[in-house]
Design an enzyme around this catalytic site. Structure first.
Site, PDB file in Angstrom:
ATOM      1  N   ASN A   7       0.747  -1.136  -0.070  1.00  0.00           N
ATOM      2  CA  ASN A   7      -0.113   0.014   0.012  1.00  0.00           C
ATOM      3  C   ASN A   7       1.096   1.165  -0.127  1.00  0.00           C
ATOM      4  OD1 ASN A   7      -1.585   2.252   0.705  1.00  0.00           O
ATOM      5  ND2 ASN A   7      -3.099   0.867   1.516  1.00  0.00           N
ATOM      6  N   GLU A  34      -3.961   1.799  -2.806  1.00  0.00           N
ATOM      7  CA  GLU A  34      -3.981   3.406  -2.729  1.00  0.00           C
ATOM      8  C   GLU A  34      -2.963   4.075  -3.577  1.00  0.00           C
ATOM      9  OE1 GLU A  34      -5.362   5.158   0.983  1.00  0.00           O
ATOM     10  OE2 GLU A  34      -4.551   3.845   1.875  1.00  0.00           O
ATOM     11  N   ASP A 145      -3.712  -4.959   1.202  1.00  0.00           N
ATOM     12  CA  ASP A 145      -4.149  -4.432   2.354  1.00  0.00           C
ATOM     13  C   ASP A 145      -5.393  -4.764   2.941  1.00  0.00           C
ATOM     14  OD1 ASP A 145      -5.038  -2.685   4.653  1.00  0.00           O
ATOM     15  OD2 ASP A 145      -4.413  -0.671   3.403  1.00  0.00           O
ATOM     16  N   ASN A 147      -6.627  -4.288   5.679  1.00  0.00           N
ATOM     17  CA  ASN A 147      -7.276  -3.562   6.982  1.00  0.00           C
ATOM     18  C   ASN A 147      -7.852  -4.372   8.092  1.00  0.00           C
ATOM     19  OD1 ASN A 147      -6.699  -0.737   6.731  1.00  0.00           O
ATOM     20  ND2 ASN A 147      -7.901  -0.825   4.623  1.00  0.00           N
ATOM     21  N   ASP A 216      -1.481  -5.926   6.383  1.00  0.00           N
ATOM     22  CA  ASP A 216      -1.144  -6.435   4.829  1.00  0.00           C
ATOM     23  C   ASP A 216      -0.819  -7.952   4.758  1.00  0.00           C
ATOM     24  OD1 ASP A 216      -1.012  -3.511   3.538  1.00  0.00           O
ATOM     25  OD2 ASP A 216      -0.145  -3.671   5.665  1.00  0.00           O
ATOM     26  N   ASP A 245       2.688   4.727   4.825  1.00  0.00           N
ATOM     27  CA  ASP A 245       2.698   4.084   6.127  1.00  0.00           C
ATOM     28  C   ASP A 245       2.657   2.814   6.299  1.00  0.00           C
ATOM     29  OD1 ASP A 245       0.312   4.660   4.879  1.00  0.00           O
ATOM     30  OD2 ASP A 245      -0.965   5.290   6.417  1.00  0.00           O
ATOM     31  N   HIS A 246       2.482   2.035   5.212  1.00  0.00           N
ATOM     32  CA  HIS A 246       2.558   0.655   4.944  1.00  0.00           C
ATOM     33  C   HIS A 246       3.871   0.256   4.591  1.00  0.00           C
ATOM     34  CE1 HIS A 246      -1.824   0.068   5.159  1.00  0.00           C
ATOM     35  NE2 HIS A 246      -1.778   1.047   5.026  1.00  0.00           N
TER      36      HIS A 246
END
Length: 254
Positions: A7, A34, A145, A147, A216, A245-246
């Site tokens: 991501n 994303e 991802d 989530n 992830d 951030d991933h």
DNA sequence: ATGTCGCGTGTGACGCGA
């Protein structure tokens, strides 16, 4: 064969990091989430020059996914077949005989929000479609991802996440339901240090304090289980300037 | 420490989503 998911939280911002990462990690296929790009803005030229074929599916501002591969992907599908979705979250293709599904699962926001209702419906749709995909493809990898932090050990502070998304029983039941279709969490086929995560909030010095979640994932079909040689989270890109951030997750198949 | 990003709007702070 190596497959990876990442991501990138805006491919516009992260493209140089993705290209650098592919030089250091010349995987056979990489799925991105994303991208946050409309299709006309997708950097096909740069990715082609890096030696990758690419299919992409995006929208304005949010979401957006891509499938990069060394060899051309066959039978490319965008979004979940049978689930009407206004959001660009899934791209699938067959790469070197392996069905690869890259997915950006909904965040859900909060357990009492409309976005959580959407997340549950989306997961229902994914499960139904995955069942049909598995009938057509013995060798299948679902990665992206999710989530969802599947277990308490995938969350830096399970007590603090009670009543929040990513760790709820409802989401974890959906994760288990995907496994029950005949999928295996490749990361858990191996021993890893405790407190291993794939995402850290930009806020509160999350990465420095290792306040993260493992959200992830790379799930492989049972037919691929014996071929899984390794599965690792690559934290290095999270140490870049202006990181996503991933972190990427990589699986190695024999 | 609500200690961060990225996008779109529309030129610069703000609302939104994560």
């Amino acid at each position: 064969m190596k497959l990876a998911t990442w991501n990138v939280n805006s491919l516009n911002v992260r493209l140089p990091q993705v290209l650098d990462w592919l030089v250091a990690n010349p995987v056979d296929a990489l799925v991105l989430q994303e991208t946050k790009l409309t299709d006309d803005k997708f950097p096909t030229l740069e990715i082609g020059e890096a030696g990758y074929q690419v299919h992409w599916f995006g929208q304005k501002t949010y979401n957006g996914v891509a499938l990069l591969s060394r060899t051309p992907a066959q039978d490319v599908v965008k979004n979940i077949v049978g689930f009407e979705d206004a959001q660009a979250r899934v791209i699938a293709g067959t790469v070197d005989g392996v069905r690869v599904i890259g997915a950006y699962f909904p965040n859900g926001e909060a357990l009492d929000s409309d976005k959580f209702v959407y997340k549950m419906a989306w997961l229902d749709g994914l499960r139904a479609w995955l069942a049909t995909e598995l009938k057509a493809h013995d060798k299948l990898v679902l990665m992206g991802d999710f989530n969802i932090a599947p277990e308490d050990r995938d969350c830096y502070d399970p007590a603090a996440f009670v009543g929040l998304t990513h760790c709820s029983p409802q989401e974890r039941a959906h994760f288990q339901a995907l496994l029950d279709l005949g999928m295996v969490d490749a990361y858990r086929l191996f021993d890893h240090p405790p407190k291993s995560y794939s995402w850290w909030d930009y806020r509160n010095l999350g990465f420095r304090k290792n306040q993260g979640l493992r959200i992830d994932h790379i799930l492989v079909s049972e037919a691929l289980r014996a071929q899984v040689q390794a599965c690792e989270i690559d934290k290095l890109p999270r140490k870049n300037e202006r990181p996503s951030d991933h972190a990427p997750v990589v699986v190695t198949l024999s």
